[in-house]
Design a protein around this motif. Structure first.
Motif, PDB file in Angstrom:
ATOM      1  N   PHE A   1       0.989  -1.372  -0.182  1.00 33.51           N
ATOM      2  CA  PHE A   1       0.003  -0.003  -0.103  1.00 33.51           C
ATOM      3  C   PHE A   1       0.653   1.305   0.027  1.00 33.51           C
ATOM      4  O   PHE A   1       0.563   2.334  -0.660  1.00 33.51           O
ATOM      5  CB  PHE A   1      -0.931   0.085   1.095  1.00 33.51           C
ATOM      6  CG  PHE A   1      -1.799  -1.225   1.374  1.00 33.51           C
ATOM      7  CD1 PHE A   1      -2.533  -1.536   0.293  1.00 33.51           C
ATOM      8  CD2 PHE A   1      -1.631  -2.287   2.139  1.00 33.51           C
ATOM      9  CE1 PHE A   1      -3.351  -2.795   0.038  1.00 33.51           C
ATOM     10  CE2 PHE A   1      -2.504  -3.129   2.368  1.00 33.51           C
ATOM     11  CZ  PHE A   1      -3.503  -3.638   1.177  1.00 33.51           C
ATOM     12  N   ASP A   2       1.942   1.374   0.734  1.00 29.66           N
ATOM     13  CA  ASP A   2       2.779   2.345   0.829  1.00 29.66           C
ATOM     14  C   ASP A   2       3.732   2.432  -0.508  1.00 29.66           C
ATOM     15  O   ASP A   2       4.174   3.709  -0.961  1.00 29.66           O
ATOM     16  CB  ASP A   2       3.605   2.636   2.126  1.00 29.66           C
ATOM     17  CG  ASP A   2       2.892   2.424   3.441  1.00 29.66           C
ATOM     18  OD1 ASP A   2       1.927   2.782   3.390  1.00 29.66           O
ATOM     19  OD2 ASP A   2       3.740   2.178   4.381  1.00 29.66           O
TER      20      ASP A   2
ATOM     21  N   ALA B   1       2.031   1.571  -3.424  1.00 25.51           N
ATOM     22  CA  ALA B   1       1.108   1.359  -4.459  1.00 25.51           C
ATOM     23  C   ALA B   1       1.620   2.359  -5.632  1.00 25.51           C
ATOM     24  O   ALA B   1       1.789   3.298  -5.492  1.00 25.51           O
ATOM     25  CB  ALA B   1      -0.044   1.800  -3.999  1.00 25.51           C
ATOM     26  N   GLY B   2       1.564   1.652  -6.909  1.00 28.61           N
ATOM     27  CA  GLY B   2       1.618   2.174  -7.940  1.00 28.61           C
ATOM     28  C   GLY B   2       3.093   2.249  -8.368  1.00 28.61           C
ATOM     29  O   GLY B   2       3.573   2.850  -9.630  1.00 28.61           O
ATOM     30  N   ALA B   3       4.141   1.913  -7.656  1.00 35.08           N
ATOM     31  CA  ALA B   3       5.274   1.676  -8.056  1.00 35.08           C
ATOM     32  C   ALA B   3       5.933   0.206  -8.150  1.00 35.08           C
ATOM     33  O   ALA B   3       5.241  -0.536  -7.319  1.00 35.08           O
ATOM     34  CB  ALA B   3       6.384   2.668  -6.878  1.00 35.08           C
TER      35      ALA B   3
ATOM     36  N   TYR C   1       1.917  -1.229 -16.252  1.00 34.43           N
ATOM     37  CA  TYR C   1       1.710  -1.551 -15.152  1.00 34.43           C
ATOM     38  C   TYR C   1       0.022  -1.462 -14.739  1.00 34.43           C
ATOM     39  O   TYR C   1      -0.311  -2.243 -14.059  1.00 34.43           O
ATOM     40  CB  TYR C   1       2.202  -0.313 -14.117  1.00 34.43           C
ATOM     41  CG  TYR C   1       1.612  -0.386 -12.692  1.00 34.43           C
ATOM     42  CD1 TYR C   1       2.273  -1.045 -11.652  1.00 34.43           C
ATOM     43  CD2 TYR C   1       0.639   0.449 -11.866  1.00 34.43           C
ATOM     44  CE1 TYR C   1       1.997  -1.156 -10.463  1.00 34.43           C
ATOM     45  CE2 TYR C   1       0.173   0.410 -10.994  1.00 34.43           C
ATOM     46  CZ  TYR C   1       0.700  -0.523  -9.964  1.00 34.43           C
ATOM     47  OH  TYR C   1       0.164  -0.440  -8.790  1.00 34.43           O
TER      48      TYR C   1
ATOM     49  N   ASN D   1      -0.382   7.432   4.887  1.00 34.84           N
ATOM     50  CA  ASN D   1      -0.689   5.949   4.697  1.00 34.84           C
ATOM     51  C   ASN D   1      -0.109   5.212   6.071  1.00 34.84           C
ATOM     52  O   ASN D   1      -0.828   4.616   6.636  1.00 34.84           O
ATOM     53  CB  ASN D   1       0.317   5.434   3.570  1.00 34.84           C
ATOM     54  CG  ASN D   1      -0.490   5.268   2.111  1.00 34.84           C
ATOM     55  OD1 ASN D   1      -1.609   5.700   2.094  1.00 34.84           O
ATOM     56  ND2 ASN D   1       0.032   4.274   1.392  1.00 34.84           N
TER      57      ASN D   1
ATOM     58  N   PHE E   1      -0.348   9.414  -7.614  1.00 33.38           N
ATOM     59  CA  PHE E   1      -0.667   8.146  -8.152  1.00 33.38           C
ATOM     60  C   PHE E   1      -0.962   7.171  -7.123  1.00 33.38           C
ATOM     61  O   PHE E   1      -1.776   6.399  -7.383  1.00 33.38           O
ATOM     62  CB  PHE E   1       0.562   8.069  -8.968  1.00 33.38           C
ATOM     63  CG  PHE E   1       0.134   6.650  -9.988  1.00 33.38           C
ATOM     64  CD1 PHE E   1      -0.689   6.649 -10.946  1.00 33.38           C
ATOM     65  CD2 PHE E   1       0.923   5.535  -9.974  1.00 33.38           C
ATOM     66  CE1 PHE E   1      -1.096   5.593 -11.926  1.00 33.38           C
ATOM     67  CE2 PHE E   1       0.921   4.326 -10.844  1.00 33.38           C
ATOM     68  CZ  PHE E   1      -0.178   4.607 -11.642  1.00 33.38           C
TER      69      PHE E   1
ATOM     70  N   TYR F   1      -9.366   1.433  -0.807  1.00 33.80           N
ATOM     71  CA  TYR F   1      -9.017   2.049   0.527  1.00 33.80           C
ATOM     72  C   TYR F   1     -10.046   3.073   0.959  1.00 33.80           C
ATOM     73  O   TYR F   1     -10.767   3.811   0.247  1.00 33.80           O
ATOM     74  CB  TYR F   1      -7.741   2.858   0.147  1.00 33.80           C
ATOM     75  CG  TYR F   1      -6.468   2.429   0.695  1.00 33.80           C
ATOM     76  CD1 TYR F   1      -5.958   1.192   0.059  1.00 33.80           C
ATOM     77  CD2 TYR F   1      -5.635   3.317   1.586  1.00 33.80           C
ATOM     78  CE1 TYR F   1      -4.875   0.854   0.663  1.00 33.80           C
ATOM     79  CE2 TYR F   1      -4.524   2.711   2.000  1.00 33.80           C
ATOM     80  CZ  TYR F   1      -4.070   1.712   1.519  1.00 33.80           C
ATOM     81  OH  TYR F   1      -2.753   1.170   1.718  1.00 33.80           O
TER      82      TYR F   1
END
Lengths: 344, 344
Positions: free
Chosen positions: A163-164, A166-168, B25, B159, B330, B340
């Motif tokens: 989650f931290d 996320a997107g990477a 991705y 987060n 992002f 979430y």
């Protein structure tokens, strides 16, 4: 949410104590929770209105067996009762782990997920052996498989990666993942003692086990690293793919030479991804004093992720023990309640 | 998900570049995203089929104005078009911030949330002034307000507090939250120069602004600390409740004396909760070499939360810049897509 707990060891008891102490928190957050089943291998307790936490804990702390508990204890209760009960939302799987077969936990988790019951576990064996299979069953049944407790207890290792970041894309994982070895190394640094003496101190304090191989030979670190790698990089790595070295060959002289240069030895689990090749290894590394994991001392744990677009993230925390492990189970529970998708 | 972007500065452009680079991705994760609107104060671009990222970036990097873009550019486009468009799921609010009124961003966010559009923002002003009001509107309308980018960009500060500490009460927050001051202090440590010289270096490198007061007098740190405090501890603190000191009084002699003892000065934002009294402050602190934030150097940032049941958690990362800020936007987008609940 209605919960069934499998296993009644230290973490289960700490979890029940924790829930009991969280009454105000749960009320404030408008979250309604009750435990309907607590089972071990002999039978268990069932209360459709929710087990009275303190009453049960009092009873069993006075050496009462679960099956003799006057409010719903029975030797006839089996796991099938939980599967056939349409009111159970979450299974918390904390039976003793088996690292060769994953059983009986694997079957428990698989059956629960197939019956559209969320699963939260701290059980490393089946997760190391079969995470991908279980996670696919969770996805197919639109329920969650939450395993944060398997990779460092209170340290938000899975959370951090999922989650931290996320997107990477995570490109490397590096961690101090075992509190026992980290304690032994610190003891050697602080007292200039030998490895054997430090191990004995750790055993006397209940930090290391009588047979310490799982910790000191690097297997616990490797297990956590492999779970993180398979979950966060969508891999299928096993212990056979991993070079695993422990700490038992370290001498006071090694430590002394490192200290002269202001460096520290740490048992590091490391996964790298280069040109799409993922490599996993466990072994002692000499860290410079500027390394973000340099200050992860004693029973603490730490992790560093590197990523494509979110840069580096270092997470430090997660002291060992049943209470932080229980808090990690509780964290997964709250996050599932709040709509998290662990399985996707 | 259909997105509208307000503001077309550095972070917006970096965000559009990032989305463009994330095609693989997004396909792999089965997430479908398009940007339908990009607006600034002069008008903007609208494409109901999704704006072509690279085409637009090429056009504006060759000094073309948004409103002249041949595929949907117009000076007649206003924020109301977005509100009246029933197909927009997410508003990304990145207009220039105003720390006194929060406008126009506050009105944008409020109206979007009332129209059941999720909001993601990096806009500190309105979040510092009105987070609780906006969050309540989000809750009422069952949409999310995600603000991770306001408190340290890529560092998963919100987060970390909301999800990694889920189920525990946060009892203190301590952070190195400003990259510019942290760079200046490191420069003084490394080169024994004066504060003024280090500031000039930072300005020459584009790290500090011509008027550096926001950073060096502690206001940026205070803003981030207050947002974290209000979000994670459900407080309503303002700058008036906070003792704020900066770094401009520090001398090479201070640094030298600290170095002799192997210590470092850091500009620390700190919130403590004792007997239910929450106190916030910003100022230079002398950290021991064993402190988990001791190694947070240069433009990096770091945070330490302490909690009731999950122990301590230290998070380190989040280099400054528009690209990590965009990656933070992002991240919030992906996490909203994955269910979430930021607003609860």
């Amino acid at each position: 949410m209605n919960i069934a707990v499998l296993g009644y060891g230290g973490v289960s008891k700490a979890f029940i104590e924790l829930i009991s102490s969280k009454e105000d928190y749960l009320k404030r957050e408008k979250i309604s929770i009750q435990i309907n089943y607590i089972l071990n291998s002999k039978g268990g307790v069932y209360d459709p209105k929710g087990i009275d936490y303190n009453n049960l804990l009092n009873f069993t702390s006075n050496k009462g067996n679960l099956i003799d508990y006057p409010h719903g204890g029975s030797s006839n209760l089996t796991f099938n009762e939980i599967l056939n009960d349409k009111n159970i939302d979450i299974l918390i799987e904390l039976t003793p782990t088996n690292k060769d077969t994953g059983e009986p936990a694997f079957t428990h988790m698989k059956s629960a997920l197939e019956n559209k019951i969320h699963v939260i576990t701290g059980n490393k064996g089946p997760i190391l052996l079969n995470y991908n299979e279980l996670n696919n069953i969770a996805i197919k049944n639109n329920v969650q498989l939450a395993i944060g407790c398997t990779t460092g207890g209170a340290l938000p290792s899975i959370n951090g990666g999922l989650f931290d970041m996320a997107g990477a894309d995570i490109t490397s994982i590096e961690g101090v993942l075992n509190g026992t070895t980290n304690f032994i190394l610190k003891e050697m640094e602080d007292t200039s003692c030998t490895y054997d003496e430090a191990l004995k101190t750790a055993q006397r304090l209940g930090i290391a086990e009588a047979n310490p191989s799982l910790d000191v030979d690097g297997w616990d670190t490797a297990t956590k690293l492999l779970i993180l790698t398979n979950v966060l990089m969508k891999e299928n790595k096993t212990l056979n793919d991993t070079k695993v070295h422990g700490i038992s060959h370290i001498t006071p002289n090694h430590i002394l030479e490192a200290q002269k240069e202001n460096k520290k030895y740490k048992l590091i689990g490391r996964t790298t991804k280069e040109n799409n090749v993922v490599s996993t290894s466990v072994g002692l590394k000499l860290l410079e004093s500027t390394h973000p994991l340099y200050n992860v001392d004693g029973k603490n744990k730490g992790l560093r992720y590197t990523s494509s677009t979110l840069g580096d993230l270092t997470l430090i925390g997660g002291a060992s023990g049943v209470t932080p492990a229980a808090a990690s189970i509780f964290r997964d529970l709250i996050n599932i309640n709040n709509g998290y998708k662990f399985s996707k």
